[in-house]
Design a protein around this motif. Structure first.
Motif, PDB file in Angstrom:
ATOM      1  N   THR A 210       0.865  -1.178   0.000  1.00  0.00           N
ATOM      2  CA  THR A 210       0.000   0.000   0.000  1.00  0.00           C
ATOM      3  C   THR A 210       0.897   1.222   0.000  1.00  0.00           C
ATOM      4  O   THR A 210       1.975   1.198   0.602  1.00  0.00           O
ATOM      5  CB  THR A 210      -0.894   0.065   1.251  1.00  0.00           C
ATOM      6  N   TYR A 211       0.487   2.244  -0.687  1.00  0.00           N
ATOM      7  CA  TYR A 211       1.308   3.434  -0.701  1.00  0.00           C
ATOM      8  C   TYR A 211       0.466   4.676  -0.937  1.00  0.00           C
ATOM      9  O   TYR A 211      -0.671   4.587  -1.399  1.00  0.00           O
ATOM     10  CB  TYR A 211       2.416   3.335  -1.754  1.00  0.00           C
ATOM     11  N   GLY A 212       1.018   5.785  -0.572  1.00  0.00           N
ATOM     12  CA  GLY A 212       0.345   7.052  -0.784  1.00  0.00           C
ATOM     13  C   GLY A 212       1.378   8.128  -1.021  1.00  0.00           C
ATOM     14  O   GLY A 212       2.508   8.048  -0.524  1.00  0.00           O
ATOM     15  N   LEU A 213       1.019   9.108  -1.807  1.00  0.00           N
ATOM     16  CA  LEU A 213       1.938  10.197  -2.097  1.00  0.00           C
ATOM     17  C   LEU A 213       1.137  11.487  -2.167  1.00  0.00           C
ATOM     18  O   LEU A 213       0.127  11.549  -2.855  1.00  0.00           O
ATOM     19  CB  LEU A 213       2.652   9.945  -3.437  1.00  0.00           C
ATOM     20  N   THR A 214       1.585  12.468  -1.408  1.00  0.00           N
ATOM     21  CA  THR A 214       0.893  13.747  -1.445  1.00  0.00           C
ATOM     22  C   THR A 214       1.907  14.828  -1.757  1.00  0.00           C
ATOM     23  O   THR A 214       2.992  14.861  -1.158  1.00  0.00           O
ATOM     24  CB  THR A 214       0.255  14.062  -0.077  1.00  0.00           C
ATOM     25  N   ILE A 215       1.580  15.683  -2.697  1.00  0.00           N
ATOM     26  CA  ILE A 215       2.412  16.863  -2.893  1.00  0.00           C
ATOM     27  C   ILE A 215       1.514  18.082  -2.797  1.00  0.00           C
ATOM     28  O   ILE A 215       0.330  18.025  -3.125  1.00  0.00           O
ATOM     29  CB  ILE A 215       3.172  16.859  -4.239  1.00  0.00           C
ATOM     30  N   GLY A 216       2.078  19.136  -2.323  1.00  0.00           N
ATOM     31  CA  GLY A 216       1.252  20.321  -2.169  1.00  0.00           C
ATOM     32  C   GLY A 216       2.098  21.524  -1.821  1.00  0.00           C
ATOM     33  O   GLY A 216       3.328  21.458  -1.782  1.00  0.00           O
ATOM     34  N   GLY A 217       1.415  22.613  -1.591  1.00  0.00           N
ATOM     35  CA  GLY A 217       2.157  23.798  -1.230  1.00  0.00           C
ATOM     36  C   GLY A 217       1.246  24.984  -1.007  1.00  0.00           C
ATOM     37  O   GLY A 217       0.028  24.890  -1.142  1.00  0.00           O
ATOM     38  N   ASP A 218       1.869  26.070  -0.627  1.00  0.00           N
ATOM     39  CA  ASP A 218       1.154  27.325  -0.431  1.00  0.00           C
ATOM     40  C   ASP A 218       1.809  28.372  -1.307  1.00  0.00           C
ATOM     41  O   ASP A 218       3.031  28.486  -1.346  1.00  0.00           O
ATOM     42  CB  ASP A 218       1.256  27.790   1.025  1.00  0.00           C
ATOM     43  N   LEU A 219       0.986  29.128  -2.027  1.00  0.00           N
ATOM     44  CA  LEU A 219       1.510  30.132  -2.945  1.00  0.00           C
ATOM     45  C   LEU A 219       0.690  31.399  -2.776  1.00  0.00           C
ATOM     46  O   LEU A 219      -0.439  31.458  -3.249  1.00  0.00           O
ATOM     47  CB  LEU A 219       1.363  29.668  -4.393  1.00  0.00           C
ATOM     48  N   TYR A 220       1.225  32.351  -2.089  1.00  0.00           N
ATOM     49  CA  TYR A 220       0.554  33.646  -1.976  1.00  0.00           C
ATOM     50  C   TYR A 220      -0.935  33.494  -1.665  1.00  0.00           C
ATOM     51  O   TYR A 220      -1.791  33.986  -2.375  1.00  0.00           O
ATOM     52  CB  TYR A 220       0.760  34.457  -3.257  1.00  0.00           C
ATOM     53  N   GLY A 221      -1.213  32.765  -0.624  1.00  0.00           N
ATOM     54  CA  GLY A 221      -2.599  32.637  -0.225  1.00  0.00           C
ATOM     55  C   GLY A 221      -3.310  31.435  -0.813  1.00  0.00           C
ATOM     56  O   GLY A 221      -4.322  30.990  -0.304  1.00  0.00           O
ATOM     57  N   PHE A 222      -2.771  30.928  -1.899  1.00  0.00           N
ATOM     58  CA  PHE A 222      -3.354  29.710  -2.451  1.00  0.00           C
ATOM     59  C   PHE A 222      -2.688  28.505  -1.814  1.00  0.00           C
ATOM     60  O   PHE A 222      -1.481  28.515  -1.552  1.00  0.00           O
ATOM     61  CB  PHE A 222      -3.145  29.640  -3.976  1.00  0.00           C
ATOM     62  N   ASP A 223      -3.471  27.456  -1.582  1.00  0.00           N
ATOM     63  CA  ASP A 223      -2.863  26.209  -1.164  1.00  0.00           C
ATOM     64  C   ASP A 223      -3.383  25.122  -2.080  1.00  0.00           C
ATOM     65  O   ASP A 223      -4.488  25.209  -2.597  1.00  0.00           O
ATOM     66  CB  ASP A 223      -3.207  25.892   0.294  1.00  0.00           C
ATOM     67  N   PHE A 224      -2.557  24.160  -2.314  1.00  0.00           N
ATOM     68  CA  PHE A 224      -3.009  23.061  -3.157  1.00  0.00           C
ATOM     69  C   PHE A 224      -2.388  21.771  -2.646  1.00  0.00           C
ATOM     70  O   PHE A 224      -1.338  21.771  -2.001  1.00  0.00           O
ATOM     71  CB  PHE A 224      -2.625  23.298  -4.624  1.00  0.00           C
ATOM     72  N   SER A 225      -3.065  20.672  -2.907  1.00  0.00           N
ATOM     73  CA  SER A 225      -2.440  19.380  -2.649  1.00  0.00           C
ATOM     74  C   SER A 225      -3.031  18.344  -3.597  1.00  0.00           C
ATOM     75  O   SER A 225      -4.185  18.441  -4.006  1.00  0.00           O
ATOM     76  CB  SER A 225      -2.625  18.956  -1.193  1.00  0.00           C
TER      77      SER A 225
END
Lengths: 631, 1111
Positions: free
Chosen positions: B956-971
């Motif tokens: 089983t595996y999982g991978l998350t990438i994300g970040g914050d950019l000038y008020g925006f966040d994403f993942s």
């Protein structure tokens, strides 16, 4: 500091208070009583002892049509019957196609979710034997109301255990004899299958012990005692077990016929001496043609009916359905299926009444393997153009044929099995008659219509009313008629020809044959043919034919009687009927009617997991525990 | 004092009504808001002012500013500003704020701006462990945890499903997406027993049977405890691992009101496409012919169906009706359903009282296209409403006594169609919906009239003519091959409804004693918890009517309807109700010790007594468990760590003498990065953390008959006792006379005594010996890596004996389980997290985990099947749940008629190969199986392992990438499983099921025409009967591994400068998508590899949008 002290005291008492909850640890883990009892508790009161013993009656087989979905497989498989469920994806389909195997032998069908059907014998019978072993182990010290009750229950337990064992040997052959109570840690190493005849002799011994019982009755004394064991049942078991022990399939080349004769002779005499006799008086001539028919159409248990002294053990089961629904004729409004219909082979077996002669040559009845036609016995007076006239009265008691009269609420309706729409292989028929077909025509697929041209009549009451199930004929596990023929067979095999013929003739007299046409045999070979033939007729549709055809051969022989079975296709040409014998089965003569006629079907396979388990636990290997031909 | 009084009242009555509690909690919360509004005072010598910001540059609101050695103080306002009049000569200001390092600044100017640093450093990070917390750096067991933010990223309303792919070593399998019924199977480090494998779930230290009723918004953190060291204290319940859920609590200082609303649109992730009628009719004919059957559709009928192909169907309206191209998918299903999730919570507190209160609501709609309530009078839609409320209060009485009082409650209402079909739920409905034929008209009748001629056949009249009347409109149309009860449209809409209301309430009252007065570092805790659960099922069911249609009736020259049922109208609803209730009580008393000597010897100790009492179903004998747990830890200078954990439990499942078991575990750790010789690397930031840890220990499992229904479990309790009991004697009840007659006491007795169970007083729990070896490191300050390797030997597994022959007269239901099973299990987990901050407004992270587990059955008391078996053993030596079946022979050997296709293509090949199959014999177009034992017969003996286990994936595996950019966040999150195999030999997959269904796999079927034309063939011939190909083989047993794009989230947080103006501290808008795409290797595109079977409600794709507001 004083403040601290108070704090400490409060804290400690708080923790201890919580800790109090745990003080009575071990006691708290003891089970609150919920009604379960230990073995000791069970046998500590007379009531419990008997309630425990009562559980040993749970798997007395119901027989008749209480096999899965009303199909009596034993009759379907033998050469006397054919199932009209053959186009359903049911068990019989697998059997006819020879698709049974060690994981899917349909006798082993257990279906607690689907109602209560016979089957799952390996598991059920061993479970019952275990309970009875426990009873016999505990009874000597168990609580009973009286010593005579203790003695009675002990004797009954012996007979019942013998009964279950007998059922198992008949199906499975060689078995271990287990009289101890096996637990979960029992060591099976070295446990052997005893040869079938030894097991059968053990059964005989057990029943003989029961016969010595001062308290076991010969017959039942009240209706509430239905199904309880009697000395009569013990005798019947001795008779059958000893006969089977001597039979080729089970004797392992031992000649046990003298043994079988002795045992049979003894129990026959005992039964007769204790009031058992053939049912030979017709009480209701308006409804029935002869005593034989009336006997099967009525309900009786051992001793429960004053005028029935033949039944040794009759089943109390009602089954909840009518014979007319399950082995019905389409003319009955409640008919669900024609069920188990008689084959031409059974019909051929009925002799001519006036001459007392079989219609074919007993030694060689058919012209070929496929039973295309019979080798007519010219002495018999049989007319192939009028096949249903002048036959053994038992024919009319057992078979609905083309032209027989039936009471459907309307008196004397005629059963018409002729079919001018199609020929037996499903193709258009040449006989262009005005009317299409008979009211009970042969059909290829419809469950309510016959496959063979005949319908079963045995056990049918004359007055069929859907609400009156209780009055219909019940299953007879054992009856004196069978004991006559068991003894007759033993007499033949021990060369007591006259004695054998006398017994056969008594049976035939009851059926309606005149003493003037009594059977006389020139020698053992002819006598054997006569006795076997008589068994086929007298014991038709009583599950005997299945076992007889099996035990008369050895386990490597195909069951030739069952390979090709036939029906009678009747066309109506103007006012005349034309009779054509036709092979049964989907292959229509290309290939056997019943693939279950292969040699291995003489014995039922041991369930695969069981043979594997026993093979490894006993150290003898799975093959040792499997019956020949099965893997 | 009124708070205290309230609290005391609550303590005395832990089962007071929920509403009372809520009222109290809310009123307390409101009072606190008022109290915490600051009031300033002071003298007027000098005045100092300034701004307090945190290391993110955000103002710190409510920080205390105090003039040292005076009572003079103030707090910062909403902009972080403060003004303080000074009273002393050499004033020094002290700035304090919860969670920040205090700062003291001598006053040198009138303006003092301060930047406060977070007090929480890596060294102080704590993790929740069994019955307590530990500093992460000193943990020696194997524990993984996630926090609230990670949990809330998923829009799954079910907390268990939200954990998928997030924790290394946790496998979740969501088998159905039905609203409110989407229970999730969980495994920690795979499976090591044939019995129950579910991990123990504790919410705030109290065992719970499921976590699906918990509102994710209430959760502070979730820890999973994986090795013996971390689970030994749970003793007999810990062997399958433990999941600890900690709910949020108020913190001193901050008052935070958080509100959040999410709207989601859900679609089925997978739903099989149906065939068009013209295609279906041809395939049905082909399937019938392949067994020598007659065509099911005539060429004339097919010509009518063909008119729909690219056209608009027959022009004659009645032909259009009778020869349709019905798309049942459109009839039964909506395009999408709605889901709404909302939560409001408030938290905060003072030194005395801290509080967290939360109210949550979830609505999840169903996907069925149901008839409106206005028409039916009830709503048969599958849908779920869930309400959650929680209040967690902490009150500090004085410096040695504090208390907590937590109350939570949830009400879940699940509605669905009554669907009185086999299986008891809507599974039969989905099966039936899937296999409805496109050639069946309907689903409803059109009112009959002269022009369309739709009539009902009344049968022959007295005068010999046929009676009829026009058909009513809007009635159910019945496929002549099915019974009325099998018609999915009727079962869905007209059979009634079923409403399940589950309500649970849980209260935990805790007293904490600081016993520094006795000896420094000593504390104690006592806890009582009470939980009730009730379930009420309201079932309104009714018989519905319908019309059977007959296209070629006798006596009529056109199709007619035949009335079914006893009336032309549906029956009235009949209402039935059923209740279930259960309760659970838990007592705990705990003594803790935590002290440092000479700054280098750090010692902690813990002893805990506990007792469980629970009733699982009404009237059952309560389950009881008593236990003592202890932990002792020692570390030297945070470099050398040692820990001992001990559990000692007793369970009433076992005979006296076997009841109590001791479960010890030992672990060691070495923090290399704290060693002097690592100083250089540490200071340069190359390796800031490097720790080795190892643990070994023993844990137990007393779960017998896990997964079985409660009635079965009740029957199989107390396996050490013989159970002879009176049972009804039903076999011969028809006649009212029992077989043994006068044998039983009453003549026609009502009971016999049966041996229900043979006691086995030797049985005890199963034992797991576990080892764990791990390394934790932090590289370059921003890359955390953890690697764990584990081995486990589970023995004494309670299994049903397989080697007890029936010959002994005991069948499987009478046998107790015995401690026979042995399983070994091993594997590893890696997790890594990388963060990278370009600047304050631009940060990225990536985190991933990968886990591998493999179990092998060592002993299952298995029967050796025999040397003539290709595989004489089917479980021993294999993983639990290993798939077995026939292998398709794709070899080439012209002499044996093998052409490499795996199929019998010609009769000659069948003859050449000469194999006898058990059961159905093969025909052209069936698979050639490998005769592994070479006996010329294809039967059970030739079955071989195929692929891997179907119980659970090895990887089983999982991978998350994300970040914050000038008020925006994403993942973006990917989740997947590997080395996982499943047999899809279910109904629907085989064409012969129901009224015949032709899956997408049938496109590449074998047929004489397709074979002759040389087309690609992967699927066996179509058949309306079970064929030799319709069995477990390596065609229907498929690789079920997959990778899922599990979640994508994009959010935007309004700048603080904007939100402050509107009086809020944070506003975030977000959109997200769950289960966006799944890549898998199944041979069909009809089913989700995770979904249980075709009858399960499919998993959902979810698209969400929402806003969260903090005040």
């Amino acid at each position: 500091m004083k403040k601290h002290l108070i704090n400490i005291i409060i804290s400690i008492s708080a923790i201890c208070g919580s800790g109090m909850v745990f003080t009575s640890c071990e006691d708290d883990l003891n089970v609150t009583p919920d009604g379960r009892m230990t073995d000791e508790a069970v046998f500590s009161t007379p009531e419990n002892t008997k309630d425990y013993f009562a559980s040993a009656f749970a798997h007395i087989p119901f027989k008749i049509f209480k096999y899965y979905f009303f199909d009596n497989f034993l009759i379907d498989m033998s050469d006397e019957g054919w199932s009209t469920a053959d186009y359903q994806p049911l068990i019989i389909n697998d059997i006819y196609a020879g698709n049974c195997n060690t994981t899917k032998h349909r006798f082993e069908w257990d279906d607690t979710g689907q109602g209560k059907w016979d089957g799952g014998y390996w598991q059920r019978y061993w479970a019952m034997i275990r309970v009875l072993n426990n009873c016999l182990k505990r009874f000597p010290t168990a609580a009973f109301e009286s010593e005579s009750e203790r003695e009675l229950c002990t004797a009954e337990a012996r007979v019942l255990r013998a009964f279950y064992y007998l059922q198992m040997v008949k199906f499975y052959g060689d078995l271990p004899i287990i009289t101890d109570v096996y637990g979960i840690n029992t060591d099976y190493a070295g446990l052997e299958r005893k040869p079938a005849y030894e097991v059968l002799q053990h059964i005989v011994e057990e029943c003989e012990m029961a016969l010595d019982s001062p308290n076991l009755p010969w017959t039942l004394t009240s209706i509430q005692m239905k199904n309880r064991m009697t000395k009569g049942i013990a005798c019947a078991i001795i008779s059958q077990a000893s006969l089977f022990a001597a039979s080729p399939l089970f004797c392992h080349d031992q000649n046990l016929w003298q043994y079988a004769y002795d045992k049979n002779k003894k129990v026959f005499d005992l039964l007769v001496a204790n009031g058992y006799e053939l049912y030979d008086h017709l009480n209701d001539p308006k409804s029935y043609q002869n005593a034989y028919q009336e006997y099967f159409a009525s309900r009786s248990y051992s001793g429960s009916k004053a005028d029935d002294k033949e039944t040794i053990w009759g089943s109390p089961m009602n089954h909840g359905v009518n014979h007319s629904a399950i082995n019905g004729v389409p003319l009955f409004t409640n008919s669900h299926q024609a069920g188990c219909v008689p084959t031409q082979e059974l019909v051929d077996a009925f002799d001519m009444l006036t001459t007392g002669e079989p219609i074919y040559d007993l030694a060689n009845p058919y012209v070929d393997e496929k039973h295309s036609d019979i080798n007519i016995n010219p002495k018999s007076g049989y007319d192939p153009a009028n096949p249903y006239t002048g036959r053994d009265p038992r024919f009319y008691a057992c078979i609905y044929y083309n032209g027989s009269k039936i009471n459907t609420g309307v008196l004397n309706k005629t059963v018409e099995t002729w079919n001018n729409e199609m020929s037996w292989n499903g193709e258009a028929c040449n006989y262009k008659a005005s009317s299409a077909s008979g009211n009970c025509k042969v059909d290829q697929t419809a469950q309510r219509y016959t496959r063979t041209g005949y319908y079963n009549r045995k056990y049918h009451t004359f007055k069929v009313q859907p609400g009156q199930v209780k009055d219909e004929g019940n299953w007879k596990y054992y009856r004196l008629g069978e004991i006559y023929l068991n003894l007759a067979e033993c007499a033949v095999e021990t060369n007591r020809i006259d004695e054998a013929m006398n017994l056969v003739n008594v049976i035939r007299h009851r059926a309606g044959f005149d003493p003037s046409v009594d059977k006389v045999a020139a020698g053992q070979v002819e006598a054997r043919l006569i006795v076997r033939h008589e068994r086929q007729v007298e014991l038709a549709f009583e599950e005997h034919r299945y076992f007889d055809c099996r035990r008369w051969g050895v386990v490597t022989e195909d069951i030739k009687e069952e390979k090709y079975n036939t029906g009678m296709w009747i066309h109506k040409d103007g006012t005349k009927y034309v009779y054509v014998r036709f092979p049964l089965g989907k292959g229509m003569g290309n290939g056997p009617s019943k693939y279950s006629s292969e040699a291995k079907y003489r014995l039922v396979p041991i369930p695969l997991k069981e043979s594997n388990t026993l093979g490894s636990l006993t150290g003898f290997g799975a093959d040792y525990w499997q019956n020949p031909g099965w893997e | 004092m009124s708070d205290v009084a309230n609290f005391a009242t609550n303590l005395k009555q832990p089962i007071m009504s929920y509403h009372q509690k809520l009222l109290i909690a809310l009123s307390m919360a409101i009072m606190l808001c008022l109290v915490s509004i600051p009031a300033a005072w002071g003298a007027d010598i000098h005045k100092v002012s300034g701004t307090v910001i945190d290391d993110q540059g955000e103002p710190v609101i409510g920080a205390a500013v105090r003039e040292v050695n005076t009572k003079n103080a103030t707090v910062t306002d909403i902009d972080g500003m403060y003004t303080l009049k000074l009273t002393s000569a050499k004033p020094v200001l002290e700035f304090t704020f919860v969670g920040m390092k205090p700062i003291s600044v001598p006053v040198t100017s009138a303006t003092i701006n301060v930047t406060m640093e977070s007090a929480i450093t890596d060294l102080d990070e704590v993790v929740v462990v069994a019955y307590g917390q530990q500093k992460k750096v000193t943990v020696t067991g194997s524990v993984a945890a996630i926090g609230a933010n990670d949990i809330k990223k998923s829009s799954e309303p079910n907390l268990a499903a939200a954990l998928s792919g997030k924790l290394p070593g946790l496998t979740t399998m969501q088998q159905s997406g039905a609203p409110g019924e989407d229970d999730v199977k969980m495994f920690l480090r795979g499976a090591a027993t044939m019995n129950g494998t579910s991990p123990l779930i504790l919410v705030d230290g109290i065992p719970r049977s499921s976590m699906s009723e918990i509102d994710p918004n209430e959760v502070q953190s979730i820890s999973i405890l994986k090795d013996a060291s971390s689970t030994a204290v749970f003793g007999v319940r810990g062997a399958n691992g433990v999941i600890l859920i900690t709910t949020r609590r108020g913190e001193e200082g901050k008052v935070n009101v958080h509100g959040q609303v999410t709207y989601s649109m859900q679609k089925f992730n997978y739903w099989p496409d149906q065939r068009h009628s013209w295609e279906y009719a041809r395939m049905a004919n082909e399937a019938s012919r392949s067994n020598g059957g007659a065509d099911l559709y005539t060429p004339e009928e097919i010509a009518l169906y063909d008119m729909w192909n690219g056209g608009n169907g027959p022009t004659d309206p009645s032909l259009r009706y009778w020869y349709p191209d019905t798309n049942w998918g459109d009839i039964y299903l909506k395009d999408h359903s709605d889901m709404v999730q909302a939560n409001v919570n408030i938290s905060g507190g003072t030194k005395k009282l801290r509080y967290f209160a939360s109210a949550g609501y979830v609505y999840q709609g169903g996907m069925y296209n149901t008839e409106p309530k206005s028409f039916l009078g009830y709503d048969p839609q599958s849908k779920m409403n869930r309400y959650n409320i929680r209040t967690n209060l902490d009150y500090t009485f004085n410096n040695w006594l504090s208390a907590s009082f937590d109350v939570s409650s949830s009400i879940k209402k699940t509605n669905q169609a009554a669907a009185n079909m086999s299986g008891g739920d809507t599974a039969g409905l989905r099966w039936s919906a899937l296999t409805s034929k496109p050639t069946v008209p309907g689903p409803l009748t059109i009112e009959g009239n002269e022009s369309n001629g739709f009539i009902v056949n009344e049968g022959p009249r007295e005068d010999g003519t046929m009676g009829w009347h026009y058909v009513k409109g809007g009635k159910l149309v019945q496929d002549p091959e099915l019974t009325l009860a099998q018609m999915a449209y009727g079962q869905l809409n007209r059979s009634g409804y079923k409403l399940l209301v589950e309500a649970s309430a849980n209260a935990i009252a805790t007293l904490n004693f600081n016993l520094d007065g006795i000896t420094k570092g000593l504390s104690a805790r006592a806890l009582v918890s009470f939980e009730t659960y009730s379930q009420e099922l309201t079932m309104g069911s009714r018989q519905f009517s319908g019309y059977l249609y007959n296209l070629h009736p006798g006596g009529f020259d056109k199709p007619v309807f035949l009335m079914q049922g006893d009336s032309e109208d549906d029956d009235q609803l009949s209402l039935a109700r059923a209740d279930v209730s259960r309760w659970f009580m838990n007592f705990q008393a705990q003594v803790n010790y935590n002290r440092s000597f000479n700054d280098v010897h750090n010692v902690t100790g813990m002893v805990l007594f506990q007792r469980d009492d629970k009733e699982n179903i009404l009237g059952s004998i309560p389950y009881r468990m008593i236990g003592v747990a202890g932990r002792f830890t020692y570390n030297y200078d945070s470099r050398y760590l040692a820990e001992v954990n001990i559990g000692y439990n007793g369970s009433e499942q076992f005979a006296p003498g076997h009841r109590f078991g001791l479960f010890p575990a030992f672990s060691l750790g070495w923090v290399i990065s704290n060693e002097k010789f690592m100083q250089g690397l540490h200071d340069s930031g190359t390796i800031t953390n490097l720790k080795l840890r190892a643990s070994v220990g023993k844990v137990g499992n007393d779960e017998l008959y896990a997964g079985a229904d409660e009635a079965t479990r009740q029957k199989h309790r107390f396996l050490y006792l013989d159970n002879n009991s009176v049972v009804p004697y039903y076999y011969h009840a028809e006649e009212g006379v029992m077989i043994p007659g006068s044998l039983t006491s009453s003549g026609n007795g009502i009971g016999v005594i049966k041996e229900q169970l043979i006691g086995n007083d030797d049985i005890h729990w199963e034992t797991a010996w576990k080892q764990n070896y791990a390394i934790d490191m932090t590289l370059f300050r921003n890359l955390d890596i953890t690697f764990d390797y584990f081995r486990e030997n589970r023995s004494g597994i309670l299994i049903s004996r397989n080697t007890i022959p029936l010959l002994g007269g005991l069948n499987s239901t009478q046998l107790p389980r015995s401690n026979f099973g042995k399983v070994k299990n091993s594997g590893f987990e890696v997790s890594a997290r990388y963060t990278y901050a370009v600047n304050k407004d631009m940060q990225f992270f990536a985190s991933g985990n990968f886990a591998y587990n493999k179990n092998t059955v060592i002993d299952a008391d298995e029967v050796y099947r025999g040397d003539d078996y290709a595989y004489p053993l089917r479980s021993e030596g294999f993983s639990i749940g290993q798939n077995f079946g026939y292998l398709i022979d794709r070899s080439v050997n012209p002499e044996l008629g093998l052409d490499g296709t795996g199929f019998y293509n010609t009769e000659e090949q069948i003859k050449l190969r000469g194999l006898e199959y058990v059961g159905a014999q093969p025909k052209c177009g069936d698979f050639v199986y490998q005769d592994l034992n070479g006996d010329g017969i294809i039967n059970e003996k030739d079955q071989a392992p195929i692929g891997y286990s179907s119980l659970l994936p090895r990887i089983t595996y999982g991978l998350t990438i994300g970040g914050d950019l000038y008020g925006f966040d994403f993942s973006v999150m990917l989740q997947g499983v590997g080395k996982y195999t499943r047999y899809f030999g279910s109904p629907v997959m085989f064409e012969n099921y129901g009224t015949y269904f032709f899956s997408d796999m049938c496109d590449n079927r074998w047929s004489p025409e397709r074979y002759a034309a040389g087309e690609e063939i992967t699927h066996p011939r179509l058949s309306l009967q079970e064929t030799s190909s319709h069995t477990a083989n390596d065609y229907y047993t498929m690789d079920a591994s997959y990778i899922r794009l599990k979640n994508i989230t994009v959010g935007y947080t309004l700048p603080k400068s904007v939100t402050r103006k509107i009086g809020m501290s944070g506003v975030r808008f977000y959109i997200s998508a769950d289960n966006v795409h799944t890549w898998n290797n199944l041979r069909t595109k009809m089913i989700d590899p995770e979904q249980n079977d075709f009858s399960s409600y499919p998993l959902m794709k979810t698209y969400s949008a929402g806003v969260s507001i903090d005040i």
